[in-house]
Design an enzyme around this catalytic site. Structure first.
Site, PDB file in Angstrom:
ATOM      1  N   HIS A  12       0.829  -1.208   0.000  1.00 53.06           N
ATOM      2  CA  HIS A  12       0.000   0.000   0.000  1.00 53.06           C
ATOM      3  C   HIS A  12       0.861   1.255   0.000  1.00 53.06           C
ATOM      4  O   HIS A  12       1.948   1.269   0.574  1.00 53.06           O
ATOM      5  CB  HIS A  12      -0.901   0.029   1.237  1.00 53.06           C
ATOM      6  CG  HIS A  12      -2.233  -0.595   1.031  1.00 53.06           C
ATOM      7  ND1 HIS A  12      -3.410   0.102   1.147  1.00 53.06           N
ATOM      8  CD2 HIS A  12      -2.581  -1.849   0.681  1.00 53.06           C
ATOM      9  CE1 HIS A  12      -4.434  -0.707   0.897  1.00 53.06           C
ATOM     10  NE2 HIS A  12      -3.949  -1.901   0.613  1.00 53.06           N
ATOM     11  N   GLU A  59      -6.452  -0.233  -6.243  1.00 52.34           N
ATOM     12  CA  GLU A  59      -7.442   0.688  -5.701  1.00 52.34           C
ATOM     13  C   GLU A  59      -6.978   2.122  -5.943  1.00 52.34           C
ATOM     14  O   GLU A  59      -5.782   2.417  -5.900  1.00 52.34           O
ATOM     15  CB  GLU A  59      -7.617   0.500  -4.191  1.00 52.34           C
ATOM     16  CG  GLU A  59      -7.955  -0.910  -3.759  1.00 52.34           C
ATOM     17  CD  GLU A  59      -6.721  -1.722  -3.407  1.00 52.34           C
ATOM     18  OE1 GLU A  59      -5.623  -1.133  -3.278  1.00 52.34           O
ATOM     19  OE2 GLU A  59      -6.842  -2.947  -3.292  1.00 52.34           O
TER      20      GLU A  59
END
Length: 318
Positions: free
Chosen positions: A38, A106
């Site tokens: 991330h 994402e």
């Protein structure tokens, strides 16, 4: 027989904490490691987001367990040629004990350079081309590629493992799952969905490995464990495509105000009931998963690993 691994959360813990958790996981009897990739945490309460490739380098010296990213998006924030170099180096450092888990990503992590966030069909198309580029580079040969989404000119990886890095593909819907079966070296999911496993295998996956992951919050006080899971990971209960399209941790915090503690209690295994923890992981095994990874929400990892070492893992081995 299904194996059980530990899922390292880069969103919730610092690099040194992750390395220590990996050591504890191996000592507790877990057989493999997943690690998230991330740029941002899902919310500011989680509070971390280390560069995963640096952490993997440290893991290679701290543990003998195999490691897999779960998952890396090799399409926007990082070009597939750069991702391929990072994955190849990781595989060399881990002595071949590395698998690259990939997904379509994402907006939370991928929009940071100002690129447009494509719709899902385009993201899958980009992912398929990225995988093809990375596989060419893993051969160690010079690669020139002029595709619809990516250009590579005279690129060659000089540090490569003995065998190409396996690329497992994450898929949550039918289209992504079928693509994983068609082009992946394995399949990744966070749902114990037997139908999805069957779809993957019938779409070309055959007997390739299937891996799944889940989160729990172990603790002697179930109500407190539910509150911890709600505070840190309410975002996991958001419906539909919100996880793919919301752009910042702040937006996830806003959306997560709609998630109640009761919903978390219904969907996340919390507390210290051995039967509940065993049932959560066995649901994946019963659905046909080869490896199941579990992540402990919150900071009592010593208690969690002791609980799994003495009570949960022995039951799962029966």
């Amino acid at each position: 027989m299904t194996e059980y691994g530990y899922f390292l959360s880069c969103e919730e813990f610092s690099p040194k904490e992750l390395v220590e958790q990996a050591r504890m996981a191996e000592q507790a009897g877990f057989k493999a490691l997943w690690i998230s990739d991330h740029y941002h945490p899902w919310n500011r309460e989680q509070g971390q987001a280390a560069f995963v490739w640096s952490v993997i380098g440290a893991l290679s010296e701290a543990t003998s367990l195999p490691v897999q990213t779960a998952v890396t998006c090799p399409t926007i924030r990082m070009h597939p040629a750069v991702t391929a170099q990072a994955a190849a180096t990781s595989a060399v450092m881990l002595g071949g004990r590395f698998r690259l888990g990939v997904g379509s990503g994402e907006a939370l992590n991928e929009h940071i350079l100002g690129d447009a966030w494509p719709p899902a069909p385009v993201r899958l198309e980009m992912l398929e081309e990225a995988i093809a580029v990375m596989r060419e580079l893993f051969t160690g040969r010079e690669v020139t590629h002029h595709g619809k989404h990516y250009t590579v000119e005279n690129a060659q990886l000089y540090t490569v493992p003995e065998h190409p890095v396996p690329i497992d593909v994450s898929g949550f819907g039918p289209t992504a799952t079928e693509m994983a079966g068609r082009i992946g070296d394995g399949y990744i999911s966070i749902f114990p969905d037997e139908e999805a496993v069957t779809r993957f295998r019938k779409s070309g996956g055959g007997n390739k490995p299937v891996a799944g992951g889940t989160k729990v919050c172990w603790g002697p006080d179930k109500r407190e464990a539910v509150r911890t899971a709600h505070r840190l990971w309410a975002n996991e209960q958001l419906p539909g495509e919100l996880a793919q399209v919301l752009p910042t941790p702040r937006h996830f915090e806003q959306a997560s105000t709609l998630v109640t503690e009761e919903r978390v209690a219904e969907n996340v295994t919390c507390g210290d009931d051995v039967d509940e923890h065993v049932a959560t992981l066995r649901a994946f095994a019963d659905a046909g998963f080869d490896t199941v990874y579990v992540n402990q929400i919150g900071h009592d990892h010593r208690g969690f690993f002791d609980f799994y070492r003495t009570k949960v893992l022995p039951r799962l081995a029966e």
